[in-house]
Design a protein around this motif. Sequence first.
Motif, PDB file in Angstrom:
ATOM      1  N   PRO A  58       0.806  -1.225   0.000  1.00  0.00           N
ATOM      2  CA  PRO A  58       0.000   0.000   0.000  1.00  0.00           C
ATOM      3  C   PRO A  58       0.841   1.278   0.000  1.00  0.00           C
ATOM      4  CG  PRO A  58       0.244  -0.736   2.250  1.00  0.00           C
ATOM      5  CD  PRO A  58       1.087  -1.670   1.401  1.00  0.00           C
ATOM      6  N   TYR A  59       2.152   1.143  -0.218  1.00  0.00           N
ATOM      7  CA  TYR A  59       3.048   2.279   0.012  1.00  0.00           C
ATOM      8  C   TYR A  59       3.074   3.302  -1.129  1.00  0.00           C
ATOM      9  CZ  TYR A  59       4.699  -1.210   3.287  1.00  0.00           C
ATOM     10  OH  TYR A  59       4.751  -2.161   4.274  1.00  0.00           O
ATOM     11  N   GLY A  60       2.778   2.845  -2.344  1.00  0.00           N
ATOM     12  CA  GLY A  60       3.021   3.687  -3.514  1.00  0.00           C
ATOM     13  C   GLY A  60       4.473   3.492  -3.901  1.00  0.00           C
ATOM     14  N   ARG A  61       5.113   4.555  -4.391  1.00  0.00           N
ATOM     15  CA  ARG A  61       6.541   4.403  -4.717  1.00  0.00           C
ATOM     16  C   ARG A  61       7.330   4.286  -3.413  1.00  0.00           C
ATOM     17  NH1 ARG A  61       6.402   9.697  -8.315  1.00  0.00           N
ATOM     18  NH2 ARG A  61       5.130  10.171  -6.495  1.00  0.00           N
ATOM     19  N   CYS A  62       8.315   3.412  -3.423  1.00  0.00           N
ATOM     20  CA  CYS A  62       9.158   3.291  -2.233  1.00  0.00           C
ATOM     21  C   CYS A  62      10.574   2.913  -2.657  1.00  0.00           C
ATOM     22  CB  CYS A  62       8.578   2.280  -1.246  1.00  0.00           C
ATOM     23  SG  CYS A  62       8.100   0.732  -1.971  1.00  0.00           S
TER      24      CYS A  62
ATOM     25  N   SER B 238       0.166  14.208  -3.883  1.00  0.00           N
ATOM     26  CA  SER B 238      -0.533  15.317  -3.207  1.00  0.00           C
ATOM     27  C   SER B 238      -1.736  14.833  -2.395  1.00  0.00           C
ATOM     28  CB  SER B 238      -1.029  16.319  -4.240  1.00  0.00           C
ATOM     29  OG  SER B 238      -2.031  15.706  -5.032  1.00  0.00           O
ATOM     30  N   HIS B 239      -2.195  13.612  -2.665  1.00  0.00           N
ATOM     31  CA  HIS B 239      -3.375  13.062  -1.985  1.00  0.00           C
ATOM     32  C   HIS B 239      -4.577  13.998  -2.043  1.00  0.00           C
ATOM     33  CE1 HIS B 239      -1.799   9.333  -0.612  1.00  0.00           C
ATOM     34  NE2 HIS B 239      -0.923   9.826   0.221  1.00  0.00           N
ATOM     35  N   ASN B 240      -4.797  14.650  -3.181  1.00  0.00           N
ATOM     36  CA  ASN B 240      -5.938  15.570  -3.281  1.00  0.00           C
ATOM     37  C   ASN B 240      -7.258  14.901  -2.923  1.00  0.00           C
ATOM     38  OD1 ASN B 240      -4.520  17.794  -3.879  1.00  0.00           O
ATOM     39  ND2 ASN B 240      -5.313  18.109  -5.944  1.00  0.00           N
TER      40      ASN B 240
ATOM     41  N   VAL C  89       2.399  16.457   2.242  1.00  0.00           N
ATOM     42  CA  VAL C  89       2.748  15.029   2.240  1.00  0.00           C
ATOM     43  C   VAL C  89       4.267  14.809   2.210  1.00  0.00           C
ATOM     44  CG1 VAL C  89       2.511  12.869   0.898  1.00  0.00           C
ATOM     45  CG2 VAL C  89       0.552  14.390   1.159  1.00  0.00           C
ATOM     46  N   ASN C  90       5.002  15.746   1.605  1.00  0.00           N
ATOM     47  CA  ASN C  90       6.415  15.456   1.332  1.00  0.00           C
ATOM     48  C   ASN C  90       7.449  16.329   2.032  1.00  0.00           C
ATOM     49  OD1 ASN C  90       6.194  13.399  -1.042  1.00  0.00           O
ATOM     50  ND2 ASN C  90       4.718  15.011  -1.522  1.00  0.00           N
ATOM     51  N   CYS C  91       7.019  17.419   2.660  1.00  0.00           N
ATOM     52  CA  CYS C  91       8.021  18.365   3.192  1.00  0.00           C
ATOM     53  C   CYS C  91       8.841  17.812   4.353  1.00  0.00           C
ATOM     54  CB  CYS C  91       7.326  19.628   3.676  1.00  0.00           C
ATOM     55  SG  CYS C  91       7.456  20.948   2.497  1.00  0.00           S
TER      56      CYS C  91
ATOM     57  N   CYS D  91      14.366  11.874  -0.672  1.00  0.00           N
ATOM     58  CA  CYS D  91      14.006  11.574   0.724  1.00  0.00           C
ATOM     59  C   CYS D  91      12.529  11.241   0.791  1.00  0.00           C
ATOM     60  CB  CYS D  91      14.253  12.784   1.609  1.00  0.00           C
ATOM     61  SG  CYS D  91      15.968  13.093   1.884  1.00  0.00           S
ATOM     62  N   ALA D  92      11.743  11.981   0.021  1.00  0.00           N
ATOM     63  CA  ALA D  92      10.290  11.781   0.072  1.00  0.00           C
ATOM     64  C   ALA D  92       9.877  10.430  -0.507  1.00  0.00           C
ATOM     65  CB  ALA D  92       9.589  12.909  -0.674  1.00  0.00           C
ATOM     66  N   MET D  93      10.747   9.783  -1.256  1.00  0.00           N
ATOM     67  CA  MET D  93      10.403   8.458  -1.820  1.00  0.00           C
ATOM     68  C   MET D  93      10.498   7.354  -0.773  1.00  0.00           C
ATOM     69  SD  MET D  93       9.289   8.662  -4.847  1.00  0.00           S
ATOM     70  CE  MET D  93       8.561  10.241  -4.467  1.00  0.00           C
TER      71      MET D  93
ATOM     72  N   SER E 117       9.420   5.226   2.303  1.00  0.00           N
ATOM     73  CA  SER E 117       8.189   4.987   3.071  1.00  0.00           C
ATOM     74  C   SER E 117       8.450   5.277   4.533  1.00  0.00           C
ATOM     75  CB  SER E 117       7.774   3.527   2.982  1.00  0.00           C
ATOM     76  OG  SER E 117       7.416   3.201   1.696  1.00  0.00           O
ATOM     77  N   HIS E 118       7.356   5.463   5.242  1.00  0.00           N
ATOM     78  CA  HIS E 118       7.465   5.644   6.684  1.00  0.00           C
ATOM     79  C   HIS E 118       7.383   4.283   7.394  1.00  0.00           C
ATOM     80  CE1 HIS E 118       6.441   6.767  10.790  1.00  0.00           C
ATOM     81  NE2 HIS E 118       5.588   5.754  10.716  1.00  0.00           N
ATOM     82  N   PHE E 119       8.277   4.035   8.342  1.00  0.00           N
ATOM     83  CA  PHE E 119       8.140   2.922   9.284  1.00  0.00           C
ATOM     84  C   PHE E 119       8.363   3.531  10.677  1.00  0.00           C
ATOM     85  CE2 PHE E 119       8.946  -1.446   7.126  1.00  0.00           C
ATOM     86  CZ  PHE E 119       8.210  -1.079   6.007  1.00  0.00           C
TER      87      PHE E 119
ATOM     88  N   GLY F  89      -1.995  13.942   8.629  1.00  0.00           N
ATOM     89  CA  GLY F  89      -1.098  14.733   7.777  1.00  0.00           C
ATOM     90  C   GLY F  89      -0.615  14.020   6.534  1.00  0.00           C
ATOM     91  N   LYS F  90      -0.585  12.673   6.569  1.00  0.00           N
ATOM     92  CA  LYS F  90       0.006  11.937   5.433  1.00  0.00           C
ATOM     93  C   LYS F  90      -0.989  10.973   4.795  1.00  0.00           C
ATOM     94  CE  LYS F  90       4.002  13.786   6.571  1.00  0.00           C
ATOM     95  NZ  LYS F  90       4.772  14.737   5.766  1.00  0.00           N
ATOM     96  N   PHE F  91      -2.168  10.875   5.341  1.00  0.00           N
ATOM     97  CA  PHE F  91      -3.288  10.156   4.722  1.00  0.00           C
ATOM     98  C   PHE F  91      -3.072   8.660   4.534  1.00  0.00           C
ATOM     99  CE2 PHE F  91      -3.285  14.577   3.772  1.00  0.00           C
ATOM    100  CZ  PHE F  91      -4.541  14.948   4.221  1.00  0.00           C
TER     101      PHE F  91
END
Length: 560
Positions: free
Chosen positions: A43-47, A164-166, A208-210, A233-235, A237-239, A289-291
């Motif tokens: 479910p991460y998108g690009r990683c 952007s998760h619009n 989402v990316n800052c 850096c924004a690519m 994923s969060h763990f 904040g990150k949806f």
Amino acid sequence: MAEDDPHHLNIMYNWFKYSVSKVPPHVLHEQEERKWNIEYKEPYGRCTIAVRDIKEGEVIFVDHPVVTGPKQNSTIMCLGCYRRIESWDEYRCSKCGWPLCSAKCEKMGYHPMECQFYADSGYIPCASDFTEDQYVYEATLSLRCFCLSIYEPDKWKTLMAMESHNDPRRGTELWEREEANVVNFLKEKVKVSADPELLHTITGILDVNCHEVRSTLPGTKDEYRVRGVYPLCAMMSHFCSNNTHHTLMDDMTMVVMASRPIKKGEQITATYTHILSATTERRKHLKFGKFFDCVCDRCKDPTELGTYFGALRCSQPGCGGNVLCTDPVCITNDAPWKCDRCRHQIPAETVERLNKIVYYELRQHEEGDIAALENIFKKYQFVFHPQHFHLIGVKHTLSQVYGRVSGYLLPQLTEAQMQRKIECCQDLLKVLDVIDPGISRLRGLTLYELHAPLLLKANKAFQSTNITKSEFLEKLREAEGYLRRTVYCLQYEPVSAFEGEICKISRNSLKELLSWIEVVKGLPSEHFLPECVDLLPPTAASLTEEDLTLESLLKKLEEQ
Ligand SMILES: C[S@@+](CC[C@H](N)C(=O)[O-])C[C@H]1O[C@@H](n2cnc3c(N)ncnc32)[C@H](O)[C@@H]1O
């Protein structure tokens, strides 16, 4: 989207080439093979995925900001160099009239891009009531992003390739706030002729990316905090227990390295939230904040990888069990909490209320009020698991303030207070070893805090001839080990940053300590307790700051 590159991976690889070409070869060689790929994975998108084993401490990539600018709720700042500005009338830009430091800053950084828009529209923030116009600095970063479409098309392309998760953002509180503060402001007051949807996309990309950029102004100790978009850096994923460490150089280059060994095929991960917060808080923050709903190993495990970071003590008489959330990744956050021994159950709402009360109490005391912190600790020590985030949070603060605030400076600490500082550091490190192992700023700083009382205690025992030679050497070596690991963790920090300064101090202290160890090795036995005698309790002799230095110890030794 291009059909052969639906996820814009090539744009990201091109950005990498651009980033590498801008860094000095001692940081990363242009010829060096890439250690990672960007892949698309649900479910991460690009990683970012490691293409080979990566060693702890190895630089993985360097990144440059596509754009930087003021954060939300920014105070009045120079849009050129980011210095905080005290008065609206210090200096005004000769073109747009916005407050800056000097004529030099008119041409600095990204200001020339937005300057024309502000000059043409005649919009200047209201000096008499800035609270009314506080959002204008936040909106300036969005305006800068829009300006890239005119002045820097390659950077614009990279920015627009970001998430952007619009859709999930549309209609949320965040969307409404940004519509009022950024989109409408730019349309109505700055007369930006862009589609509102595009402006929302920009605010979404920023949300989402800052990254927060914390740096110091060249040649000063003045810190500034702004936001920056770092595409590579924004690519990541969060763990909630991640495997990278990033350092911001003075020129705003971000260096990302492995904080622990990363296996080939493993995701290279960052953390978007505070590592010392509990699962419910982290997941709420990420959702807002990150949806996304984080379901990493730490979030899924009610014990948070065995740390019991959110656990309560069971209140049933004589039970002694731990009360844990029955489903920490439940979307509605309302799964009941249950004791792991007696199965006594508590509603999620009660746990949340309790946590809020403690947060409130913690916010009430003055920064560095040791007595107040100790009282809060005492009050809740049997309510929470010893490694609960509130207790560890208090210990984190105590580890920093014992020895640093008036009335509790290191030489003034009693034996018990020194021991408390040691215990706070050790307990925090125990948790960090699990959730943030390897290279980390927090570990480096905590190890530094730990070495000082240990060394002071050991030297004090030595001065009162209360320690055997082998015990003394053992204590000195223990402090040496902590200093070495402090340097290891903080070696990448820029010297202008607080952490870089601590690293420099630690290197010097380490040199001094190593010489001291050599001296101690050669000392005759009459300076110590005989090896067979138990260590007597140390006396509460008054200490001065000098007690920590090698010179003062040698002097005292010569006098004996
Ligand atoms: C900074 S971006 C990371 C790059 C993003 N995957 C992309 O393709 O542009 C953050 C977004 O990535 C996704 N993401 C990051 N970490 C995730 C995780 N642990 N689980 C699910 N989604 C995640 C979320 O959509 C989040 O809003």
